[in-house]
Design a protein around this motif. Structure first.
Motif, PDB file in Angstrom:
ATOM      1  N   ALA A 209      27.164  33.757  36.603  1.00  0.00           N
ATOM      2  CA  ALA A 209      27.467  33.175  38.320  1.00  0.00           C
ATOM      3  C   ALA A 209      27.688  34.560  38.911  1.00  0.00           C
ATOM      4  O   ALA A 209      28.877  34.653  39.271  1.00  0.00           O
ATOM      5  N   PRO A 210      27.035  35.315  38.897  1.00  0.00           N
ATOM      6  CA  PRO A 210      27.550  37.038  39.497  1.00  0.00           C
ATOM      7  C   PRO A 210      28.051  36.841  41.027  1.00  0.00           C
ATOM      8  O   PRO A 210      28.838  37.958  41.121  1.00  0.00           O
ATOM      9  N   ARG A 211      27.670  35.881  41.749  1.00  0.00           N
ATOM     10  CA  ARG A 211      28.591  36.021  43.034  1.00  0.00           C
ATOM     11  C   ARG A 211      29.849  35.160  43.071  1.00  0.00           C
ATOM     12  O   ARG A 211      30.673  35.314  44.136  1.00  0.00           O
ATOM     13  N   LEU A 212      30.162  34.955  41.709  1.00  0.00           N
ATOM     14  CA  LEU A 212      31.676  34.159  41.704  1.00  0.00           C
ATOM     15  C   LEU A 212      32.385  34.911  40.910  1.00  0.00           C
ATOM     16  O   LEU A 212      31.993  35.802  40.232  1.00  0.00           O
ATOM     17  N   CYS A 213      33.789  34.770  41.188  1.00  0.00           N
ATOM     18  CA  CYS A 213      34.868  35.599  40.557  1.00  0.00           C
ATOM     19  C   CYS A 213      35.955  34.783  39.939  1.00  0.00           C
ATOM     20  O   CYS A 213      36.121  33.660  40.528  1.00  0.00           O
ATOM     21  N   LEU A 214      36.538  35.299  38.992  1.00  0.00           N
ATOM     22  CA  LEU A 214      37.604  34.491  38.335  1.00  0.00           C
ATOM     23  C   LEU A 214      38.753  34.398  39.302  1.00  0.00           C
ATOM     24  O   LEU A 214      39.302  35.436  39.794  1.00  0.00           O
ATOM     25  N   THR A 215      39.492  33.262  39.539  1.00  0.00           N
ATOM     26  CA  THR A 215      40.532  33.246  40.565  1.00  0.00           C
ATOM     27  C   THR A 215      41.398  31.973  40.060  1.00  0.00           C
ATOM     28  O   THR A 215      41.035  31.338  38.978  1.00  0.00           O
ATOM     29  N   GLY A 318      28.878  26.859  30.706  1.00  0.00           N
ATOM     30  CA  GLY A 318      27.988  27.876  31.395  1.00  0.00           C
ATOM     31  C   GLY A 318      27.778  27.397  32.932  1.00  0.00           C
ATOM     32  O   GLY A 318      26.748  27.903  33.364  1.00  0.00           O
ATOM     33  N   SER A 319      28.575  26.639  33.390  1.00  0.00           N
ATOM     34  CA  SER A 319      28.513  26.113  34.689  1.00  0.00           C
ATOM     35  C   SER A 319      28.253  27.095  35.806  1.00  0.00           C
ATOM     36  O   SER A 319      28.999  28.280  35.528  1.00  0.00           O
ATOM     37  N   THR A 320      27.523  27.056  36.757  1.00  0.00           N
ATOM     38  CA  THR A 320      27.559  28.055  37.988  1.00  0.00           C
ATOM     39  C   THR A 320      28.088  27.346  39.210  1.00  0.00           C
ATOM     40  O   THR A 320      27.984  27.904  40.289  1.00  0.00           O
ATOM     41  N   ALA A 321      28.924  26.158  39.029  1.00  0.00           N
ATOM     42  CA  ALA A 321      29.397  25.737  40.167  1.00  0.00           C
ATOM     43  C   ALA A 321      30.657  26.055  40.521  1.00  0.00           C
ATOM     44  O   ALA A 321      31.750  26.748  39.538  1.00  0.00           O
ATOM     45  N   VAL A 327      37.498  28.636  30.104  1.00  0.00           N
ATOM     46  CA  VAL A 327      37.939  28.198  28.852  1.00  0.00           C
ATOM     47  C   VAL A 327      37.779  29.232  27.548  1.00  0.00           C
ATOM     48  O   VAL A 327      36.977  29.909  27.607  1.00  0.00           O
ATOM     49  N   MET A 328      38.687  28.845  26.678  1.00  0.00           N
ATOM     50  CA  MET A 328      38.382  29.641  25.490  1.00  0.00           C
ATOM     51  C   MET A 328      37.613  29.035  24.520  1.00  0.00           C
ATOM     52  O   MET A 328      37.756  27.613  24.287  1.00  0.00           O
ATOM     53  N   GLY A 329      36.822  29.695  23.693  1.00  0.00           N
ATOM     54  CA  GLY A 329      35.712  28.917  22.750  1.00  0.00           C
ATOM     55  C   GLY A 329      35.203  30.088  21.873  1.00  0.00           C
ATOM     56  O   GLY A 329      35.585  31.234  22.063  1.00  0.00           O
ATOM     57  N   ARG A 330      34.238  29.648  20.943  1.00  0.00           N
ATOM     58  CA  ARG A 330      33.869  30.362  19.845  1.00  0.00           C
ATOM     59  C   ARG A 330      33.012  31.318  20.506  1.00  0.00           C
ATOM     60  O   ARG A 330      32.220  31.047  21.432  1.00  0.00           O
ATOM     61  N   CYS A 331      33.011  32.629  20.066  1.00  0.00           N
ATOM     62  CA  CYS A 331      32.372  33.676  21.009  1.00  0.00           C
ATOM     63  C   CYS A 331      30.861  33.681  20.491  1.00  0.00           C
ATOM     64  O   CYS A 331      30.573  33.535  19.174  1.00  0.00           O
ATOM     65  N   THR A 332      30.184  33.608  21.268  1.00  0.00           N
ATOM     66  CA  THR A 332      28.691  33.458  21.184  1.00  0.00           C
ATOM     67  C   THR A 332      27.841  34.799  22.210  1.00  0.00           C
ATOM     68  O   THR A 332      26.538  34.876  21.778  1.00  0.00           O
ATOM     69  N   ALA A 334      26.952  34.637  24.938  1.00  0.00           N
ATOM     70  CA  ALA A 334      26.191  34.148  26.043  1.00  0.00           C
ATOM     71  C   ALA A 334      26.732  34.680  27.547  1.00  0.00           C
ATOM     72  O   ALA A 334      27.781  35.266  27.533  1.00  0.00           O
ATOM     73  N   ASP A 335      25.786  34.621  28.126  1.00  0.00           N
ATOM     74  CA  ASP A 335      26.013  35.200  29.866  1.00  0.00           C
ATOM     75  C   ASP A 335      27.511  34.549  30.242  1.00  0.00           C
ATOM     76  O   ASP A 335      28.004  35.358  31.010  1.00  0.00           O
ATOM     77  N   HIS A 336      27.608  33.321  30.088  1.00  0.00           N
ATOM     78  CA  HIS A 336      28.815  32.666  30.560  1.00  0.00           C
ATOM     79  C   HIS A 336      29.991  33.247  30.023  1.00  0.00           C
ATOM     80  O   HIS A 336      31.326  32.910  30.388  1.00  0.00           O
TER      81      HIS A 336
END
Length: 344
Positions: A209-215, A318-321, A327-332, A334-336
């Motif tokens: 979700a490239p238009r979003l940032c962690l906050t 992998g939500s784009t909402a 969250v922490m999870g098994r490293c895959t 993936a893009d998210h």
């Protein structure tokens, strides 16, 4: 409520300064027989907010508690009948008129003083870590923190010595790493400026979700009330600022700064209702050590954020909402689980 025997009930009128008020508050907590976690939960049931992250600071006497925090603490300890007396004592020490507290408080996460010790004065075996945050809003609604001014903070600069550091990864990673499958690649032998993230103020954007940032924000489902890391529109993040504090090699703390709450370092929660979430803590020494590992060719700006034994940071499902939690999870890979880290 369990009471600790042989402890005299002391009046807040005895307090002459911040240290003595803190001593009385510790006495009150001891008499209540409640742990930090139990106090937070008791306050929440009353509609109050009592973040564990601030309790150690308050009880250590490193500063006067805010009136709403003091009132919530006193009520949670079972001394609600004397809330006004405690508030009068605080106001007397502060040298000003008491501030009224007649409703559940607004979100508060006081900033620690610059020279304050980094560890809590009273370790609580029932509480693995201290949480930070504030009251939950209505279910399904994610309130925003209110900013009033922009504050510039000193940003650590990567030392040239980092170029000469060598990281040697144990074959296959640690046993804990192998169990959780949280290594995506062997650690780089010699970190250099082409494999490290940028310094200074940065933004972290999930590739999914490239238009979003962690906050910061609150969980949409309300299952955990403190502020945690979520994704939101990059335009809505300012004036919150993010820096990466170098710890050596590819290890960093993710640090959030803002005018009202001060400095908070992200912690990957390992247990409890917030397990797997990322929460900003006032006690930065307790924040997580993130391995910021390049996810593309040297010189690129995409990285994986990994914590030993806990996996990689990613956006849930992998939500784009807007408001989806990290969250922490098994490293895959993936893009998210891949983030663009760009200097502002």
């Amino acid at each position: 409520m369990t009471k600790v025997a042989n402890q005299r009930e002391r009046s807040p009128r005895e307090a002459r300064d911040t240290a003595e008020l803190a001593a009385l508050l510790r006495n009150l907590k001891d008499r209540s027989g409640l742990t930090y976690r139990a106090l937070e939960e008791t306050a929440a049931r009353r509609g109050d907010v009592l973040p564990r992250s601030t309790l150690a600071t308050v009880l250590n006497g490193r500063g006067l508690p805010r009136p709403e925090l003091l009132a919530a603490f006193v009520r949670a300890c079972g001394d609600g009948a004397r809330v006004d007396e405690w508030l009068d004592a605080r106001a007397r020490i502060a040298g000003r008129t008491p501030e009224p507290v007649d409703r559940p408080p607004a979100p508060v996460r006081p900033a620690p003083e610059p020279d304050a010790p980094t560890g809590p004065d009273e370790p609580d075996p029932d509480v693995p870590v201290a949480t930070a945050g504030s009251a939950a809003g209505p279910p399904g609604q994610r309130p925003r923190r209110s900013w009033r001014r922009t504050v510039m903070f000193a940003v650590p600069v990567l030392a040239a010595a980092l170029i000469g550091l060598w990281l040697v990864a144990a074959p296959g990673g640690t046993e804990e790493d192998r169990d959780t499958g949280d290594r995506t690649a062997t650690a780089t032998a010699q970190p250099n400026p082409t494999t490290l993230p940028p310094n200074g103020y940065v933004r972290l954007r999930p590739v999914s979700a490239p238009r979003l940032c962690l906050t910061d924000g609150r969980l949409i489902d309300g299952r955990y009330t403190p502020l945690v890391a979520v994704q939101d529109s990059c335009d809505s993040v300012a004036p919150q600022s993010t820096t990466l504090e170098p710890l050596g090699g590819d290890s960093f703390r993710i640090v959030w700064h803002h005018p009202d709450y001060g400095k908070g370092c992200l912690k990957a929660l390992a247990e409890g209702t917030g397990r797997g979430l990322l929460e900003p803590w006032d006690e930065c020494a307790l924040g997580s050590r993130f391995h910021v590992e390049l996810s593309g060719p040297p010189g690129g700006n995409t990285f994986v954020l990994r914590v030993d034994g806990q996996g990689c940071v990613g956006i849930k499902g992998g939500s784009t909402a807007l408001g989806a939690e990290a969250v922490m999870g098994r490293c895959t890979a993936a893009d998210h689980q891949i983030f663009v880290i760009e200097r502002i």
